[in-house]
Each structure stands twice: as C-alpha cells, then as structure tokens.
Design a protein around this motif. Structure first.
Motif, PDB file in Angstrom:
ATOM      1  N   GLY A 125      55.297  27.732  74.521  1.00 46.86           N
ATOM      2  CA  GLY A 125      55.094  28.348  75.614  1.00 46.86           C
ATOM      3  C   GLY A 125      56.316  28.405  76.445  1.00 46.86           C
ATOM      4  O   GLY A 125      56.189  29.094  77.710  1.00 46.86           O
ATOM      5  N   SER A 126      57.286  27.816  76.160  1.00 49.65           N
ATOM      6  CA  SER A 126      58.813  28.161  76.654  1.00 49.65           C
ATOM      7  C   SER A 126      59.258  29.359  76.044  1.00 49.65           C
ATOM      8  O   SER A 126      59.143  29.722  75.014  1.00 49.65           O
ATOM      9  N   LEU A 127      60.436  29.752  76.929  1.00 47.58           N
ATOM     10  CA  LEU A 127      61.230  30.989  76.207  1.00 47.58           C
ATOM     11  C   LEU A 127      62.538  30.840  76.789  1.00 47.58           C
ATOM     12  O   LEU A 127      62.881  30.072  77.769  1.00 47.58           O
ATOM     13  N   VAL A 128      63.497  31.309  76.087  1.00 50.36           N
ATOM     14  CA  VAL A 128      64.970  31.574  76.363  1.00 50.36           C
ATOM     15  C   VAL A 128      65.255  32.958  76.295  1.00 50.36           C
ATOM     16  O   VAL A 128      65.038  33.688  75.342  1.00 50.36           O
ATOM     17  N   VAL A 129      66.082  33.358  77.217  1.00 47.99           N
ATOM     18  CA  VAL A 129      66.709  34.995  77.397  1.00 47.99           C
ATOM     19  C   VAL A 129      68.258  34.921  77.359  1.00 47.99           C
ATOM     20  O   VAL A 129      68.694  34.032  77.997  1.00 47.99           O
ATOM     21  N   VAL A 130      68.863  35.852  76.733  1.00 50.19           N
ATOM     22  CA  VAL A 130      70.180  35.953  76.629  1.00 50.19           C
ATOM     23  C   VAL A 130      70.570  37.426  76.876  1.00 50.19           C
ATOM     24  O   VAL A 130      69.721  38.175  76.279  1.00 50.19           O
ATOM     25  N   THR A 131      71.509  37.752  77.796  1.00 52.88           N
ATOM     26  CA  THR A 131      72.140  39.146  78.224  1.00 52.88           C
ATOM     27  C   THR A 131      73.633  38.846  78.086  1.00 52.88           C
ATOM     28  O   THR A 131      74.117  37.891  77.778  1.00 52.88           O
ATOM     29  N   GLN A 132      74.270  40.019  78.144  1.00 51.93           N
ATOM     30  CA  GLN A 132      75.734  40.244  78.097  1.00 51.93           C
ATOM     31  C   GLN A 132      76.143  39.356  79.599  1.00 51.93           C
ATOM     32  O   GLN A 132      77.258  38.804  79.666  1.00 51.93           O
ATOM     33  N   LYS A 133      75.245  39.508  80.400  1.00 50.37           N
ATOM     34  CA  LYS A 133      75.762  38.939  81.753  1.00 50.37           C
ATOM     35  C   LYS A 133      75.095  37.665  82.172  1.00 50.37           C
ATOM     36  O   LYS A 133      75.366  36.960  83.073  1.00 50.37           O
ATOM     37  N   SER A 134      74.118  37.289  81.410  1.00 53.04           N
ATOM     38  CA  SER A 134      73.137  35.792  81.973  1.00 53.04           C
ATOM     39  C   SER A 134      72.569  35.077  80.771  1.00 53.04           C
ATOM     40  O   SER A 134      72.534  35.783  79.781  1.00 53.04           O
ATOM     41  N   THR A 135      72.070  34.158  81.239  1.00 49.98           N
ATOM     42  CA  THR A 135      70.949  33.230  80.194  1.00 49.98           C
ATOM     43  C   THR A 135      70.012  32.979  81.378  1.00 49.98           C
ATOM     44  O   THR A 135      70.173  32.684  82.453  1.00 49.98           O
ATOM     45  N   GLY A 136      68.876  32.760  80.484  1.00 51.14           N
ATOM     46  CA  GLY A 136      67.713  32.512  81.402  1.00 51.14           C
ATOM     47  C   GLY A 136      66.613  31.512  80.607  1.00 51.14           C
ATOM     48  O   GLY A 136      66.562  31.320  79.213  1.00 51.14           O
ATOM     49  N   ALA A 137      65.707  30.848  81.360  1.00 48.15           N
ATOM     50  CA  ALA A 137      64.808  30.188  80.658  1.00 48.15           C
ATOM     51  C   ALA A 137      63.162  30.126  81.276  1.00 48.15           C
ATOM     52  O   ALA A 137      63.362  30.639  82.690  1.00 48.15           O
ATOM     53  N   GLY A 138      62.332  30.252  80.827  1.00 47.47           N
ATOM     54  CA  GLY A 138      60.948  30.274  81.600  1.00 47.47           C
ATOM     55  C   GLY A 138      59.672  29.647  80.637  1.00 47.47           C
ATOM     56  O   GLY A 138      59.916  28.951  79.614  1.00 47.47           O
ATOM     57  N   SER A 139      58.691  30.699  80.965  1.00 46.86           N
ATOM     58  CA  SER A 139      57.507  30.204  80.208  1.00 46.86           C
ATOM     59  C   SER A 139      56.500  31.351  80.160  1.00 46.86           C
ATOM     60  O   SER A 139      56.769  32.543  80.804  1.00 46.86           O
ATOM     61  N   TRP A 140      55.609  31.483  78.776  1.00 45.72           N
ATOM     62  CA  TRP A 140      54.854  32.659  78.654  1.00 45.72           C
ATOM     63  C   TRP A 140      53.461  32.041  78.315  1.00 45.72           C
ATOM     64  O   TRP A 140      53.302  30.997  77.798  1.00 45.72           O
ATOM     65  N   THR A 141      52.393  32.873  78.332  1.00 45.62           N
ATOM     66  CA  THR A 141      50.856  32.681  78.518  1.00 45.62           C
ATOM     67  C   THR A 141      50.254  33.739  77.860  1.00 45.62           C
ATOM     68  O   THR A 141      50.513  34.674  78.176  1.00 45.62           O
ATOM     69  N   VAL A 142      49.530  33.597  76.718  1.00 47.45           N
ATOM     70  CA  VAL A 142      48.783  34.485  76.187  1.00 47.45           C
ATOM     71  C   VAL A 142      47.465  34.828  77.395  1.00 47.45           C
ATOM     72  O   VAL A 142      46.884  33.866  77.765  1.00 47.45           O
ATOM     73  N   VAL A 202      69.944  50.243  82.109  1.00 41.68           N
ATOM     74  CA  VAL A 202      69.252  49.972  80.883  1.00 41.68           C
ATOM     75  C   VAL A 202      69.866  48.615  80.641  1.00 41.68           C
ATOM     76  O   VAL A 202      71.199  48.979  80.501  1.00 41.68           O
ATOM     77  N   ASP A 203      69.355  47.567  80.270  1.00 37.87           N
ATOM     78  CA  ASP A 203      70.099  46.180  80.032  1.00 37.87           C
ATOM     79  C   ASP A 203      69.479  45.744  78.863  1.00 37.87           C
ATOM     80  O   ASP A 203      68.403  45.745  78.526  1.00 37.87           O
ATOM     81  N   ASP A 204      70.349  45.227  77.768  1.00 35.08           N
ATOM     82  CA  ASP A 204      69.782  44.867  76.505  1.00 35.08           C
ATOM     83  C   ASP A 204      69.659  43.167  76.627  1.00 35.08           C
ATOM     84  O   ASP A 204      70.475  42.715  77.351  1.00 35.08           O
ATOM     85  N   TYR A 205      68.752  42.798  76.041  1.00 40.68           N
ATOM     86  CA  TYR A 205      68.246  41.345  76.117  1.00 40.68           C
ATOM     87  C   TYR A 205      67.938  40.802  74.679  1.00 40.68           C
ATOM     88  O   TYR A 205      67.324  41.573  73.871  1.00 40.68           O
ATOM     89  N   THR A 206      68.089  39.503  74.466  1.00 46.30           N
ATOM     90  CA  THR A 206      67.276  38.985  73.451  1.00 46.30           C
ATOM     91  C   THR A 206      66.226  37.702  73.952  1.00 46.30           C
ATOM     92  O   THR A 206      67.030  36.813  74.804  1.00 46.30           O
ATOM     93  N   VAL A 207      65.177  37.816  73.526  1.00 41.92           N
ATOM     94  CA  VAL A 207      64.303  36.450  73.964  1.00 41.92           C
ATOM     95  C   VAL A 207      63.598  35.900  72.918  1.00 41.92           C
ATOM     96  O   VAL A 207      63.279  36.465  71.890  1.00 41.92           O
ATOM     97  N   THR A 208      63.665  34.434  72.780  1.00 39.27           N
ATOM     98  CA  THR A 208      62.788  33.779  72.017  1.00 39.27           C
ATOM     99  C   THR A 208      61.607  33.132  72.679  1.00 39.27           C
ATOM    100  O   THR A 208      62.063  32.164  73.626  1.00 39.27           O
TER     101      THR A 208
END
Length: 126
Positions: A35-52, A24-30
C-alpha cells in the motif's frame, strides 16, 4: 516468494504524465503490495500510499519534494518546497490508469502557496 501484480490493483511500476496549469510533467510511480508508493520525476521524488476503493478504482496520496538543485516557483511567485497530491484513479484495460485530483503546493516554510487541479494518465511498465 514474489507476488505477480494483479490487474485489479495498481501494484507494480507505471510511467505516466500529469497535466496541470497547461503543463505536462512525466513521472514514474511504483505502487508496492503493502500500500506504499514511490514517485520520481525529473525535478522531484516522493512517497505516499494507495488504497483500492472499488473493482477498478483506487486512490493515492503522496508528498513530492523538489530536488535541492531545483528552484520551482509557483504561479503565485513563491518558491515551492513540496507538493501534496491526492488522486482518484481508475484502472482501464491494456494496463492503463487515469486519474483526477488536487495538487497543493507548499512553500519552504510549509504554508500553502498554490493549489491546482491535476489529471494523470499512466501505463504499466513491463
């Protein structure tokens, strides 16, 4: 002019956990309004997109890069460089969402070294 997050979209900041391979890993996502997104975890960072995708459903995709000081070894024994994650999610009452999808782990040369199912639960950060 600021737009307040709509309860029918994931726009805003969320804190959650993702479960995969018994971990189980914790994360925060905005989720941004555009429609873009940013995610942060203790070990990583990421970016992407979302759609309804429906009244209470959405999907999101992201590439999560491991921090340079992290040596992440996949269950197959290879060093992981990044993960591509694809989640189908459902907004639930009380500012929560749940989702299921795939996490495909890539090595330092870009080849796929591992793939697994992932489940996530998150709650809106006020």
């Amino acid at each position: 002019m600021s737009v307040s997050p709509s309860p029918s979209t994931p726009a805003g900041q969320w804190a959650g956990t993702v479960t995969h391979d018994g971990e189980v890993d914790d994360y925060t996502v905005t989720f941004q309004e555009d429609g873009s997104l940013v995610v942060v975890t203790q070990k990583s960072t990421g970016a992407g997109s979302w759609t309804v995708t429906g009244d209470e459903t959405f999907e999101f995709f992201l590439r999560e890069d491991f921090n340079t000081d992290v040596t992440q070894i996949s269950p197959t024994g290879f060093r992981a460089a990044y993960i591509k994650i694809d989640i189908e999610a459902r907004l639930e009452g009380d500012g929560k969402f749940t989702g299921k999808g795939k996490a495909v782990v890539h090595g330092t040369d870009g080849t796929v070294i591992y793939s697994t199912d992932a489940e996530t639960d998150a709650h809106r950060v006020p």
